[in-house]
Every structure is written in C-alpha cells, then in structure tokens.
Design a protein around this motif. Structure first.
Motif, PDB file in Angstrom:
ATOM      1  N   PRO A  18       0.865  -1.267   0.083  1.00 35.49           N
ATOM      2  CA  PRO A  18       0.018  -0.027  -0.071  1.00 35.49           C
ATOM      3  C   PRO A  18       0.779   1.160   0.002  1.00 35.49           C
ATOM      4  O   PRO A  18       0.430   2.326  -0.470  1.00 35.49           O
ATOM      5  CB  PRO A  18      -0.777  -0.019   1.225  1.00 35.49           C
ATOM      6  N   VAL A  34      -5.766   4.184   0.311  1.00 35.45           N
ATOM      7  CA  VAL A  34      -5.081   3.310   1.233  1.00 35.45           C
ATOM      8  C   VAL A  34      -5.875   3.590   2.539  1.00 35.45           C
ATOM      9  O   VAL A  34      -5.928   2.409   3.328  1.00 35.45           O
ATOM     10  CB  VAL A  34      -3.535   3.649   1.347  1.00 35.45           C
ATOM     11  N   MET A  38      -7.259   0.587   4.298  1.00 41.39           N
ATOM     12  CA  MET A  38      -7.041   0.090   5.470  1.00 41.39           C
ATOM     13  C   MET A  38      -7.622   0.138   6.849  1.00 41.39           C
ATOM     14  O   MET A  38      -7.385  -0.410   7.897  1.00 41.39           O
ATOM     15  CB  MET A  38      -5.544   0.515   5.818  1.00 41.39           C
ATOM     16  N   ALA A  41      -8.737  -3.154   8.431  1.00 39.68           N
ATOM     17  CA  ALA A  41      -8.269  -4.001   7.758  1.00 39.68           C
ATOM     18  C   ALA A  41      -7.118  -4.863   8.452  1.00 39.68           C
ATOM     19  O   ALA A  41      -6.682  -4.427   9.483  1.00 39.68           O
ATOM     20  CB  ALA A  41      -7.636  -3.426   6.568  1.00 39.68           C
ATOM     21  N   LEU A  43      -3.829  -6.759   7.223  1.00 45.95           N
ATOM     22  CA  LEU A  43      -2.794  -6.762   6.197  1.00 45.95           C
ATOM     23  C   LEU A  43      -2.278  -8.002   6.415  1.00 45.95           C
ATOM     24  O   LEU A  43      -1.504  -8.193   7.318  1.00 45.95           O
ATOM     25  CB  LEU A  43      -1.734  -5.476   6.179  1.00 45.95           C
TER      26      LEU A  43
END
Length: 66
Positions: A18, A34, A38, A41, A43
């Motif tokens: 990202p 992003v 995010m 989120a 990751l």
C-alpha cells in the motif's frame, strides 16, 4: 448505523505494498484509497515466488490458444 462496508469482508490482492500505490495513481488519490482500504483491515504479507508464475514458466497451468 454502519455503512455497507461494515457488513462485508472484501479481499484485495496486490503485488504492490500500500505504501507504493502512489507509483500508479496520483498521491492524493493513493492516500485516500489506502486510508479507506486499511480502515478496519488486516494486512497479510507473503513472501516467496508466485506459484502461478512458476507454473507458467514451466509451461504448466495454461492452455495454448488455438
């Protein structure tokens, strides 16, 4: 009341971290994208070679077009 983004779990896959999204879109749009992706989120970063790439390089996993 939460929006529809709070009710579903989209999965987004990219070979670009990202932090590098501003390489293919304007920085202000990359930052906003992003930020939204995010929010709440998880990751998951992976490493190693792509299985699909290895199969393609070995001539497997694809069918030639006639």
């Amino acid at each position: 009341m939460g929006g529809s983004c709070e009710k579903r779990s989209p999965a987004i896959i990219s070979n670009i971290h990202p932090s590098g999204f501003d390489e293919f879109m304007p920085k202000n749009i990359a930052t906003a994208t992003v930020d939204r992706l995010m929010h709440h989120a998880h990751l998951c970063q992976t490493s190693g070679q792509s299985v699909l790439l290895i199969q393609a390089q070995n001539g497997k996993g694809t069918r030639p077009m006639n």
